[in-house]
Design a protein around this motif. Structure first.
Motif, mmCIF file in Angstrom:
data_model
loop_
_atom_site.group_PDB
_atom_site.id
_atom_site.type_symbol
_atom_site.label_atom_id
_atom_site.label_comp_id
_atom_site.label_asym_id
_atom_site.label_seq_id
_atom_site.Cartn_x
_atom_site.Cartn_y
_atom_site.Cartn_z
ATOM 1 N N GLY A 156 9.622 -1.405 -4.164
ATOM 2 C CA GLY A 156 8.405 -1.935 -3.921
ATOM 3 C C GLY A 156 8.459 -2.539 -2.335
ATOM 4 O O GLY A 156 9.147 -2.447 -1.676
ATOM 5 N N GLY A 157 6.954 -2.710 -2.067
ATOM 6 C CA GLY A 157 6.827 -3.103 -0.793
ATOM 7 C C GLY A 157 6.763 -4.600 -0.688
ATOM 8 O O GLY A 157 6.455 -5.270 -1.475
ATOM 9 N N ARG A 158 7.119 -5.342 0.598
ATOM 10 C CA ARG A 158 6.946 -6.586 0.702
ATOM 11 C C ARG A 158 6.047 -6.887 2.070
ATOM 12 O O ARG A 158 6.040 -6.214 2.916
ATOM 13 C CB ARG A 158 8.104 -7.290 1.099
ATOM 14 N N ASP A 159 5.114 -7.832 2.082
ATOM 15 C CA ASP A 159 4.387 -8.146 3.166
ATOM 16 C C ASP A 159 4.338 -9.736 3.284
ATOM 17 O O ASP A 159 3.876 -10.423 2.539
ATOM 18 C CB ASP A 159 2.815 -7.904 2.962
ATOM 19 N N ARG A 160 5.003 -10.348 4.371
ATOM 20 C CA ARG A 160 5.303 -11.481 4.674
ATOM 21 C C ARG A 160 5.695 -11.772 5.933
ATOM 22 O O ARG A 160 6.154 -11.084 6.787
ATOM 23 C CB ARG A 160 6.577 -12.073 3.800
ATOM 24 N N ASP A 161 4.982 -13.000 6.630
ATOM 25 C CA ASP A 161 5.068 -13.629 7.987
ATOM 26 C C ASP A 161 4.735 -12.456 8.943
ATOM 27 O O ASP A 161 5.529 -12.322 9.937
ATOM 28 C CB ASP A 161 6.822 -13.820 8.173
ATOM 29 N N GLY A 162 3.797 -11.597 8.692
ATOM 30 C CA GLY A 162 3.357 -10.534 9.757
ATOM 31 C C GLY A 162 4.034 -9.354 9.770
ATOM 32 O O GLY A 162 3.999 -8.527 10.515
ATOM 33 N N GLN A 163 5.104 -9.272 9.030
ATOM 34 C CA GLN A 163 5.968 -8.102 8.863
ATOM 35 C C GLN A 163 5.684 -7.245 7.543
ATOM 36 O O GLN A 163 5.536 -8.123 6.146
ATOM 37 C CB GLN A 163 7.142 -8.439 8.982
ATOM 38 N N ALA A 198 0.771 -1.189 -0.052
ATOM 39 C CA ALA A 198 -0.249 -0.061 -0.065
ATOM 40 C C ALA A 198 0.849 1.190 0.009
ATOM 41 O O ALA A 198 0.794 2.142 -0.750
ATOM 42 C CB ALA A 198 -0.965 -0.129 1.061
ATOM 43 N N ILE A 199 1.903 1.410 0.877
ATOM 44 C CA ILE A 199 2.673 2.315 0.712
ATOM 45 C C ILE A 199 3.427 2.486 -0.601
ATOM 46 O O ILE A 199 3.630 3.898 -1.028
ATOM 47 C CB ILE A 199 3.892 2.253 1.931
ATOM 48 N N ALA A 200 4.103 1.491 -1.189
ATOM 49 C CA ALA A 200 4.620 1.606 -2.683
ATOM 50 C C ALA A 200 3.506 2.450 -3.353
ATOM 51 O O ALA A 200 4.006 3.214 -4.310
ATOM 52 C CB ALA A 200 5.142 0.412 -3.038
ATOM 53 N N ARG A 201 2.364 1.818 -3.238
ATOM 54 C CA ARG A 201 1.366 2.561 -4.262
ATOM 55 C C ARG A 201 1.101 3.835 -3.995
ATOM 56 O O ARG A 201 0.877 4.672 -5.053
ATOM 57 C CB ARG A 201 -0.196 1.665 -4.205
ATOM 58 N N LYS A 220 -6.946 6.071 6.123
ATOM 59 C CA LYS A 220 -7.908 5.194 6.538
ATOM 60 C C LYS A 220 -7.988 4.225 5.494
ATOM 61 O O LYS A 220 -8.438 4.452 4.329
ATOM 62 C CB LYS A 220 -9.142 5.723 6.957
ATOM 63 N N GLN A 221 -7.952 2.739 5.533
ATOM 64 C CA GLN A 221 -8.252 1.849 4.538
ATOM 65 C C GLN A 221 -9.973 1.401 4.745
ATOM 66 O O GLN A 221 -10.418 1.163 5.673
ATOM 67 C CB GLN A 221 -7.693 0.734 4.872
ATOM 68 N N ASP A 222 -10.544 1.307 3.333
ATOM 69 C CA ASP A 222 -11.927 1.135 3.497
ATOM 70 C C ASP A 222 -11.962 -0.266 3.935
ATOM 71 O O ASP A 222 -11.189 -1.411 3.565
ATOM 72 C CB ASP A 222 -12.419 1.240 1.993
ATOM 73 N N ALA A 223 -12.937 -0.473 4.797
ATOM 74 C CA ALA A 223 -13.444 -1.842 5.056
ATOM 75 C C ALA A 223 -13.608 -2.961 3.788
ATOM 76 O O ALA A 223 -14.370 -2.486 2.936
ATOM 77 C CB ALA A 223 -14.290 -2.048 5.928
ATOM 78 N N PRO A 224 -12.927 -4.137 3.582
ATOM 79 C CA PRO A 224 -13.138 -4.901 2.615
ATOM 80 C C PRO A 224 -14.628 -5.274 2.362
ATOM 81 O O PRO A 224 -15.558 -5.664 3.554
ATOM 82 C CB PRO A 224 -12.390 -6.202 2.970
#
Length: 535
Positions: A382-389, A366-369, A420-424
């Protein structure tokens, strides 16, 4: 405080980590989504100055990502720009110019000879042609139709198959792929024209290292070409010292010459033959023209490479990363570390910023975007999202002084107060069961193609296969109400990766929508449920 780490990133690994194939889609999304800033073109058209791109409606960016062609590589040095402008003021004979440049490149690089090409890819093509045809115009004008040629085979070790070897294949050669020293031994024959090696860790060690390959090839008088596009220029040249015959570089990366220029260095007779197969000479290479402006500017870039204080540059890059790290580290829960590569390719330090996405309320992707969509626009690896980090990386070596402060402020603002992120939205029940075969028609920019989707639906989940023009690949996706999203990807043997994302809607026995093809842009697609009565 920054933690300094040593790491080894190959050009191939950096390509993978940066998700290059998905970047064009990311750029398209940045201009299409609500709230994205766009540059409105000026009424009077192109205007030379700081806002040259904005004057035609194009948004420039801060390059915190690296020397990727899709984001225009590097910025030419001031001396390079001055040389290009001066070269444009006069006429010269191009063959005479290239002879003089070849001699000067030999002096600077300690190679036997040098040549400027229209990018590294063109250097690979001209080098292959030189090894196949040797500068013989009777043969040259028949390339890429090699019937009757004495030498028409190129050996490539498996570790060197990649998207860029298309430049070698363009000459029309037959590729012989080898995985072991025994296979290499057996592959040599009277038709062997050349061996191509993709520079990187895999070519530095193991049973098929450059030194091993070169030793076997030199015994048989077979040239070895090394593709070192993204590497720093070493003097004396490390690849030629390892036994290679020729080595090719990109001019528009770390050397900071023109983006449309490249270098071919090595054995004098073959480099001179490569020039025969280049424009302005007619034949297949005519399209790969390099002008007097790019040629002189590339020579100046090499001149400057020998004068630049590379240690001071590295120190400056680290100071920029330190500026960014200090500011983002003030955000609770954010940590940073610096990696310093020892590889020749893409030699630059890199900053990794890490946090808990649940705690901060935002992911790396999201930050990269947001950085890419915002103003000023910032491109990152780019951003990475893995193993809770979550994390995001910053590469400094194509940034300009002062841009580190902009990057630091933007990252700090987003991390400290994420939007704020819209709720899915809740997933809707499927509007149809897509199980079965679908006949797909794809409308590309200038032609159409027929594909097939074999789909199995379980609830809202879709899986199956996507049959393309030549190969089949796994298919996965979802159906949400009447909205359909399906993905497939395949990597060809030579390294080209094709990624298809079907987005659209379904109405009982038909589907339609937009096809996102990553670096190959977009197309339209329609699909009908297969009528087995028609076969």
């Amino acid at each position: 405080m920054l933690q300094s780490l040593k790491t080894r990133w190959s050009r191939r690994e950096l390509f993978r980590r940066s998700a290059l194939l998905t970047l064009p889609a990311m750029f398209r999304g940045a201009t299409a989504e609500a709230g994205a800033v766009s540059a409105a073109p000026e009424a009077d058209g192109l205007r030379v100055g700081q806002d040259i791109y904005q004057s035609i409606g194009v948004r420039p960016l801060i390059n915190a990502r690296g020397t990727f062609t899709i984001i225009s590589g590097s910025r030419m040095l001031p001396e390079v720009r001055a040389a290009m402008d001066a070269a444009a003021q006069h006429h010269v004979h191009i063959d005479e110019l290239m002879t003089a440049i070849g001699a000067r490149l030999a002096e600077l690089t300690k190679a036997e000879w040098g040549m400027v090409s229209s990018g590294c890819s063109a250097a690979l093509t001209h080098a292959t042609a030189a090894c196949v045809a040797g500068g013989n115009p009777d043969l040259h004008v028949r390339i890429p139709h090699l019937d009757g040629f004495a030498r028409d085979e190129v050996i490539i070790p498996t570790h060197s198959r990649n998207v860029y070897d298309a430049a070698v294949r363009a000459v029309g050669v037959r590729i012989v792929e080898v995985s072991t020293a025994e296979e290499l031994e057996a592959a040599f024959g009277p038709r062997t024209a050349m061996i191509y090696i993709f520079a990187g860790p895999q070519a530095d060690k193991g049973p098929l290292s450059t030194q091993t390959i070169a030793r076997m090839a030199n015994q048989r008088r077979v040239p070895v070409l090394v593709d070192a596009a993204a590497e720093v220029l070493t003097v004396p040249n490390v690849h030629l010292q390892n036994g290679a015959t020729l080595v090719a570089y990109s001019g528009g990366k770390c050397i900071r010459g023109p983006q449309t220029a490249g270098l071919l260095l090595g054995r004098k007779d073959l480099v001179q033959a490569a020039w025969v197969h280049s424009a302005p000479h007619h034949g297949f290479g005519r399209s790969m023209k390099v002008g007097k402006e790019e040629a002189v500017a590339m020579l100046m870039a090499v001149e400057m490479w020998m004068k630049r204080d590379h240690k001071a540059e590295w120190t400056r890059w680290l100071s920029w990363l330190d500026t960014i790290a200090k500011q983002v580290s003030t955000v609770d829960g954010v940590t940073t570390s610096v990696t310093e590569t020892t590889e020749l390719s893409n030699r630059t330090p890199s900053l990794v910023i890490q946090w808990d996405p649940k705690r901060r309320g935002i992911t790396g992707a999201a930050i990269a975007r947001l950085l890419l969509e915002g103003e000023p626009r910032i491109a990152t690896p780019g951003g990475r999202d893995r193993d809770g980090q979550s994390s995001i990386s910053i590469t400094p070596y194509m940034m300009a002084a002062g841009e580190e402060k902009v990057v630091a402020e933007r990252l700090h603002a987003i991390l400290s107060n994420p939007p704020k992120q819209d709720a899915p939205a809740r997933t809707a029940a499927p509007a149809a069961d897509l199980t079965g075969q679908w006949d797909v028609r794809i409308e590309y920019a200038a032609n159409t193609s027929s594909h097939a989707l074999h789909v199995k639906q379980v609830g809202n989940r879709l899986e199956g296969t996507h049959q393309g023009d030549f190969v089949s690949r796994d298919l996965g996706g979802t159906i949400d109400g009447n909205r359909v999203q399906m993905n497939s990807s395949v990597t060809e043997r030579h390294g080209d990766a094709l990624s298809f994302r079907f987005n659209g809607t379904v109405a009982t026995d038909t589907m339609s929508g937009t096809l996102d093809m990553g670096e190959y842009l977009t197309a339209k697609w329609t699909a009908k449920r297969h009528d087995y009565r028609r076969g």
